[in-house]
Design an enzyme around this catalytic site. Structure first.
Site, PDB file in Angstrom:
ATOM      1  N   HIS A 131      -1.232   3.754  -5.694  1.00 21.83           N
ATOM      2  CA  HIS A 131      -1.387   4.251  -4.325  1.00 21.83           C
ATOM      3  C   HIS A 131      -0.987   5.729  -4.325  1.00 21.83           C
ATOM      4  O   HIS A 131      -0.161   6.149  -5.149  1.00 21.83           O
ATOM      5  CB  HIS A 131      -0.442   3.434  -3.428  1.00 21.83           C
ATOM      6  CG  HIS A 131      -0.521   3.713  -1.970  1.00 21.83           C
ATOM      7  ND1 HIS A 131       0.113   4.776  -1.376  1.00 21.83           N
ATOM      8  CD2 HIS A 131      -1.142   3.047  -0.966  1.00 21.83           C
ATOM      9  CE1 HIS A 131      -0.117   4.744  -0.072  1.00 21.83           C
ATOM     10  NE2 HIS A 131      -0.872   3.699   0.202  1.00 21.83           N
ATOM     11  N   ASP A 208       6.725   0.308  -7.927  1.00 23.61           N
ATOM     12  CA  ASP A 208       6.312   0.322  -6.523  1.00 23.61           C
ATOM     13  C   ASP A 208       5.983  -1.124  -6.140  1.00 23.61           C
ATOM     14  O   ASP A 208       4.955  -1.672  -6.553  1.00 23.61           O
ATOM     15  CB  ASP A 208       5.083   1.241  -6.388  1.00 23.61           C
ATOM     16  CG  ASP A 208       4.441   1.156  -5.001  1.00 23.61           C
ATOM     17  OD1 ASP A 208       4.840   0.285  -4.189  1.00 23.61           O
ATOM     18  OD2 ASP A 208       3.518   1.950  -4.741  1.00 23.61           O
ATOM     19  N   GLN A 211       3.190  -3.924  -2.483  1.00 23.25           N
ATOM     20  CA  GLN A 211       2.254  -5.055  -2.343  1.00 23.25           C
ATOM     21  C   GLN A 211       2.760  -6.322  -3.026  1.00 23.25           C
ATOM     22  O   GLN A 211       2.137  -7.369  -2.917  1.00 23.25           O
ATOM     23  CB  GLN A 211       0.880  -4.686  -2.910  1.00 23.25           C
ATOM     24  CG  GLN A 211       0.174  -3.582  -2.162  1.00 23.25           C
ATOM     25  CD  GLN A 211      -0.174  -3.963  -0.728  1.00 23.25           C
ATOM     26  OE1 GLN A 211      -0.214  -5.137  -0.363  1.00 23.25           O
ATOM     27  NE2 GLN A 211      -0.418  -2.968   0.106  1.00 23.25           N
ATOM     28  N   LYS A 234       5.552  -4.746   5.119  1.00 30.32           N
ATOM     29  CA  LYS A 234       4.640  -5.557   4.298  1.00 30.32           C
ATOM     30  C   LYS A 234       5.288  -6.890   3.929  1.00 30.32           C
ATOM     31  O   LYS A 234       4.740  -7.684   3.182  1.00 30.32           O
ATOM     32  CB  LYS A 234       4.225  -4.775   3.054  1.00 30.32           C
ATOM     33  CG  LYS A 234       3.418  -3.518   3.392  1.00 30.32           C
ATOM     34  CD  LYS A 234       2.696  -3.001   2.195  1.00 30.32           C
ATOM     35  CE  LYS A 234       2.317  -1.534   2.317  1.00 30.32           C
ATOM     36  NZ  LYS A 234       1.167  -1.303   3.193  1.00 30.32           N
ATOM     37  N   CYS A 372      -6.027   4.616   0.303  1.00 24.42           N
ATOM     38  CA  CYS A 372      -5.019   5.540  -0.248  1.00 24.42           C
ATOM     39  C   CYS A 372      -4.904   5.362  -1.759  1.00 24.42           C
ATOM     40  O   CYS A 372      -3.805   5.448  -2.334  1.00 24.42           O
ATOM     41  CB  CYS A 372      -3.657   5.353   0.417  1.00 24.42           C
ATOM     42  SG  CYS A 372      -3.688   5.559   2.186  1.00 24.42           S
TER      43      CYS A 372
END
Ligand code: C6P
Length: 415
Positions: A131, A208, A211, A234, A372
């Site tokens: 991202h 990261d 997600q 999220k 993104c």
């Protein structure tokens, strides 16, 4: 509140849906089919109530007041930090820093660790499926320090080309920043393996988890990463709240990146001293209500059980993937084995934005665009995809609604 199904297998999705007020609204006079969960998840009543309860009974500034409300607000905020620690299996609450989101967490590492450490010629490694939040902070850092950004390629299915690591991970690599789950492709990366590879050359690692956090079990000690970032929104929690987990020795050495209230131990015009962890990195009044409500979100998800969630979502994705295979002119973008609950696709001859707009009129909310993740689009030679992303409250009937609406799109464009 929600419970696993009576059989103890899978989830009682109807009961779960009753916990999410927004799922019962209408858009364009049609029942909402919300398939944009990778952008942000909907919130259960427990989270909404937590924020309301906070403002109605606890509201005060934290870490400052001797008065009762301030102490209670502080206790509630710190209880949320402990819930995050337990969720990630981090060693201690000092290792959990609250931020505004994943983006801010990554920028914190870049500007604090990176800026104080990197020298010209040092290298930062990222993957081709990141991202922008895990690309641009490193590009800024490279401009500031003379470091160089390197990229691990991906294959046609959206799987990392691990052989490339042999030449990309070198003694010059200072940090390998990788996404746990790709937002554009759904690929789940083998982060523990990648971290181990990075460690062999002495590089630090940042994962990261934006997600991943709602879809897979995360144990930062098992992954053995140096940093892990995610956003509360999220994970069925509020917007404007995020988390950075950091390895203690590193956080101790890193300078503050923002100055202000709460992050100091002493301020004199001749110089100041910093607060201890985690407050050294938490300048200014945060989103207290949101931070408190994050605990309600974590409790909700943990009650369902991340393994039950993952199993249910895998079944839903299998079903959607089967329907996608049977749909004429549809090409799925991202076919990594074992991918998470994301179905990115293109329809021959129809721009994704047109798909999204027509689906919206049918009550179906998906995201269209580059998500993104422009380098991913570039890799596949496409400007954009349509992306349906699933949560544990979605149903097969909603997947059917998606494909019924897609058939209408096709009819409209092809006649
Ligand atoms: N992806 C999507 O629709 P923030 O905005 O800080 O909460 O999260 C940024 C971010 C970082 N990494 C990954 C892998 C992400 O997916 C996101 C957010 C959303 O895919 C909004 S662009």
């Amino acid at each position: 509140m929600n419970h696993p199904s009576p059989a103890g297998l899978g989830l009682d999705v109807e009961a779960i849906r009753a916990d999410f007020p927004i799922l019962h609204t209408q858009v364009h006079d049609r029942p909402l089919v919300y398939l944009d969960n990778a952008a942000t998840c909907q919130k259960p009543r427990a989270v909404i109530e937590s924020e309301r309860h906070y403002y109605e009974t606890l509201n005060a500034n934290i870490h400052r007041g001797v008065h009762l409300l301030s102490q209670r607000a502080t206790d509630a905020y710190e209880a949320s930090r402990e819930a995050v620690r337990a969720l990630l299996n981090a060693p201690a609450t000092q290792d959990i820093i609250f931020t505004r989101g994943t983006t801010e967490a990554i920028n914190l590492v870049a500007q604090s660790w990176g800026r104080s450490t990197l020298r010209p010629g040092d290298e930062i490694l990222v993957t081709h499926m990141e991202h922008h939040s895990n690309i641009v902070p490193w590009q800024l850092l490279c401009e500031q320090t003379g470091a160089v950004l390197k990229v691990v390629p991906i294959d046609e299915r959206g799987v990392l080309e691990l052989d490339a690591l042999d030449s990309l991970l070198t003694s010059r690599t200072r940090l390998f920043a990788m996404t746990h789950v790709s937002n554009a492709l759904g690929t789940v990366n083998p982060v523990a393996e990648l971290v181990a590879r990075a460690r062999q050359v002495g590089a630090l690692t940042l994962v990261d988890g934006a997600q991943a956090i709602a879809h897979v079990a995360v144990d930062v000690q098992a992954i053995d990463c140096d940093f892990y970032a995610f956003s509360a929104h999220k994970l069925y929690g509020p917007t404007g709240v995020g988390v950075l987990y950091g390895r203690r020795e590193l956080l101790e050495q890193m300078p503050p990146w923002q100055g202000g209230g709460d992050m100091i131990a002493l301020v004199r015009f001749s110089g100041s001293r910093w607060n201890h962890l985690p407050y050294k990195f938490e300048a200014g009044t945060p989103n207290i209500a949101g931070g408190v409500a994050l605990k309600a979100a974590i409790d909700y998800v943990r009650t369902l059980g991340i393994d039950a969630i993952a199993a249910y979502e895998a079944g839903l994705l299998d079903y959607a993937s089967q329907r996608a295979r049977d749909f004429p002119g549809l090409r799925v973008v991202g076919e990594a084995p074992g991918k998470a609950a994301i179905l990115s696709f293109v329809l021959e001859g129809i721009h994704p934005h047109d798909i999204g707009t027509i689906l919206d009129m049918e009550g179906v909310a998906i995201r269209t665009g580059h998500h993104c993740a422009m380098p991913v689009m570039e890799r596949y030679g496409i400007p954009a995809t349509a992306r349906a992303s699933f949560a544990f409250y979605n149903t097969r009937a909603e997947v059917d609604a998606l494909f019924t609406a897609l058939a209408k799109v096709q009819k409209l464009f092809r006649g």
